[in-house]
Design an enzyme around this catalytic site. Structure first.
Site, mmCIF file in Angstrom:
data_model
loop_
_atom_site.group_PDB
_atom_site.id
_atom_site.type_symbol
_atom_site.label_atom_id
_atom_site.label_comp_id
_atom_site.label_asym_id
_atom_site.label_seq_id
_atom_site.Cartn_x
_atom_site.Cartn_y
_atom_site.Cartn_z
ATOM 1 N N HIS A 202 -0.686 -24.175 -17.380
ATOM 2 C CA HIS A 202 0.553 -23.783 -18.043
ATOM 3 C C HIS A 202 1.757 -24.493 -18.480
ATOM 4 O O HIS A 202 2.987 -24.178 -18.980
ATOM 5 C CB HIS A 202 1.363 -22.204 -17.636
ATOM 6 C CG HIS A 202 2.105 -23.044 -16.974
ATOM 7 N ND1 HIS A 202 2.064 -22.997 -15.288
ATOM 8 C CD2 HIS A 202 3.532 -23.016 -16.075
ATOM 9 C CE1 HIS A 202 2.749 -23.164 -14.457
ATOM 10 N NE2 HIS A 202 3.933 -23.297 -15.215
HETATM 11 C C1 UD1 Z 1 8.464 -20.448 -16.557
HETATM 12 C C2 UD1 Z 1 9.254 -21.852 -16.440
HETATM 13 C C3 UD1 Z 1 7.602 -22.670 -15.382
HETATM 14 C C4 UD1 Z 1 7.394 -21.982 -14.188
HETATM 15 C C5 UD1 Z 1 6.492 -20.857 -14.908
HETATM 16 C C6 UD1 Z 1 5.634 -20.018 -14.283
HETATM 17 C C7 UD1 Z 1 11.569 -22.598 -16.226
HETATM 18 C C8 UD1 Z 1 11.956 -23.716 -16.706
HETATM 19 N N1 UD1 Z 1 10.134 -23.095 -17.177
HETATM 20 O O1 UD1 Z 1 7.325 -21.346 -18.259
HETATM 21 O O2 UD1 Z 1 8.928 -23.431 -14.808
HETATM 22 O O3 UD1 Z 1 6.002 -22.827 -13.777
HETATM 23 O O4 UD1 Z 1 7.969 -19.953 -15.628
HETATM 24 O O5 UD1 Z 1 4.983 -19.036 -15.380
HETATM 25 O O6 UD1 Z 1 11.629 -21.630 -16.448
HETATM 26 N N2 UD1 Z 1 6.175 -15.358 -22.499
HETATM 27 C C9 UD1 Z 1 5.357 -13.915 -22.205
HETATM 28 N N3 UD1 Z 1 5.858 -13.042 -21.192
HETATM 29 C C10 UD1 Z 1 6.448 -13.215 -20.551
HETATM 30 C C11 UD1 Z 1 7.060 -14.805 -20.597
HETATM 31 C C12 UD1 Z 1 6.923 -15.331 -21.362
HETATM 32 O O7 UD1 Z 1 4.631 -13.767 -23.671
HETATM 33 O O8 UD1 Z 1 6.712 -11.956 -19.849
HETATM 34 C C13 UD1 Z 1 5.340 -16.252 -23.249
HETATM 35 C C14 UD1 Z 1 6.898 -16.242 -24.425
HETATM 36 O O9 UD1 Z 1 6.153 -16.595 -25.478
HETATM 37 C C15 UD1 Z 1 7.591 -17.475 -23.504
HETATM 38 C C16 UD1 Z 1 6.384 -17.898 -23.133
HETATM 39 O O10 UD1 Z 1 5.747 -17.616 -22.158
HETATM 40 O O11 UD1 Z 1 8.194 -17.976 -25.455
HETATM 41 C C17 UD1 Z 1 7.083 -19.533 -22.101
HETATM 42 O O12 UD1 Z 1 7.707 -18.610 -21.451
HETATM 43 P P1 UD1 Z 1 8.610 -19.181 -20.465
HETATM 44 O O13 UD1 Z 1 9.505 -17.503 -19.908
HETATM 45 O O14 UD1 Z 1 10.415 -19.985 -21.362
HETATM 46 O O15 UD1 Z 1 8.678 -20.326 -19.837
HETATM 47 P P2 UD1 Z 1 6.616 -20.594 -18.666
HETATM 48 O O16 UD1 Z 1 6.718 -21.478 -19.394
HETATM 49 O O17 UD1 Z 1 6.781 -19.308 -18.671
#
Ligand code: UD1
Length: 371
Positions: A202
């Protein structure tokens, strides 16, 4: 009554906060407040973890959701500030290295509220990773630094943090793993046939670079000639796979699943022939479990998993990934199994050590101050 406020936001925070909440709940004279920033909001990324980990419902959910780094960090800060002003805790505990961690710590430090960072001191020395920036900044502004391993203490001392603030307590995530392993084993997902490799990817460096993601999937598809590939897909990765036109199956025996709950995923780790990942926490869990782990990154902030554990870095070298995986499969031996002595202080009692330090703080504060 000492008031401790915990801030969590993203999936890897929950298994770290759960044992600390439990350890403090079993002490007297402590009141706890749990704030969820809402960085992760899908039930599969958040709600199910609260249930399985036996965590209390958050007292406040800031509901910030997704966004760019600046948007997300700013939204957390803006929403958290009034909550902090209203609840007036004695200490705020933040966890890990996600945007919620640094955002909450910054708000506290500007308002003069004491902060404790759980999982302090880890360094990949790769500042292109958002998590490395979050770690560096959070540690600089925290009052209490709870490290999982001695390399963390060394990193903090080199950055000028005073010895008195640093507490080597061990790994809280292993507290949760040890507590829930017996239940996890009963939750092995149906339909997964051994032998299999368990895959998670991821990190933006792996999944936002679409030609590289294609390359990774092709390697996994080749590898699936030898064993099943079980790949629970993070929402970020799912979006990217959609963009490159990979749905349902990434190759004949590459099984793309929805994100899995904690117990099911832990069960899958225990019986995997090999785990291929870019996660931080999974490097640690596989080390504890004695399951071989290949990390698709050039560096790790968890070097103890290389020196004491089962982790190997394969970076972007797909030949190395293929060869190392083939070598692991060729060994034809069973995995080493869970071992609370493999890494010092990864023994299931880290949260109790944190609680002891937090309670000590209270007694220090209660002492009469010199005039
Ligand atoms: C975040 C953390 C990362 C951790 C990871 C675990 C930061 C900088 N990154 O990354 O260190 O390893 O979480 O999962 O804080 N999304 C959904 N549903 C959700 C959450 C996210 O669909 O419940 C999608 C959204 O489109 C979002 C993307 O996932 O834009 C990324 O989510 P985000 O919270 O920005 O970062 P992660 O890649 O999850």
């Amino acid at each position: 009554m000492q008031h401790i406020l915990h801030v969590v936001g993203a999936r890897p925070n929950f298994m770290k906060a759960a044992p600390v909440l439990r350890a403090l709940a079993s002490t007297t004279g402590v009141r706890q407040t749990l704030v969820h920033t809402g960085q992760h909001y899908d039930s599969a990324m958040s709600g199910i973890f609260f249930q399985q980990l036996g965590m209390p419902e958050p007292d406040r959910n800031l509901g910030v959701g997704s966004g760019s780094h600046a948007q997300q960090t700013a939204a957390i800060m803006t929403a958290f500030e009034p909550v902090l002003l209203e609840s007036k805790p004695d200490l705020v505990l933040v966890y890990g290295d996600v945007n919620s961690t640094v955002a909450a710590a910054l708000v506290c430090s500007k308002l003069g509220v004491r902060v404790g960072h759980v999982e302090a001191g880890l360094r990949s020395r790769d500042r292109s990773m958002p998590e490395e920036i979050n770690r560096l900044l959070t540690d600089q502004i925290s009052n209490l630094l709870f490290t999982p391993s001695a390399d963390g203490d060394q990193n903090l001392l080199h950055e000028g943090i005073t010895r008195e603030k640093i507490h080597l307590v061990g790994n809280v995530m292993i507290d949760t793993l040890l507590r829930l392993l017996p239940r996890a084993i009963e939750c092995f997902p149906s339909g997964v046939a051994s032998p299999y490799a368990l895959v998670t990817l991821h990190r933006p460096a792996n999944v936002d670079d679409l030609p590289w993601l294609r390359n990774l999937l092709d390697t996994l598809a080749d590898f699936s000639a030898q064993l099943n590939i079980v790949f629970p897909v993070h929402p970020r990765t799912r979006q990217r796979l959609n963009e490159i036109g990979v749905a349902g199956n990434g190759g004949s025996r590459v099984h793309l699943l929805e994100p899995l709950p904690y117990l099911e995923f832990l069960a899958l780790q225990t019986r995997a022939s090999v785990v291929i990942t870019d996660s931080g926490g999974i490097q640690e869990e596989t080390t504890f479990l004695g399951v071989p782990c290949l990390t698709v990154r050039e560096n790790t902030e968890r070097p103890i998993t290389l020196t004491h554990g089962t982790n190997q870095l394969v970076g972007r070298d797909m030949r190395r990934l293929r060869e190392t995986a083939a070598e692991i499969l060729g060994r034809n031996s069973t995995t080493a199994g869970p071992d609370p002595d493999r890494v010092p202080l990864w023994d299931g009692h880290a949260a109790e050590r944190i609680a002891a330090v937090v309670l000590q703080e209270r007694s220090e504060a209660a002492k009469p101050q010199p005039l």
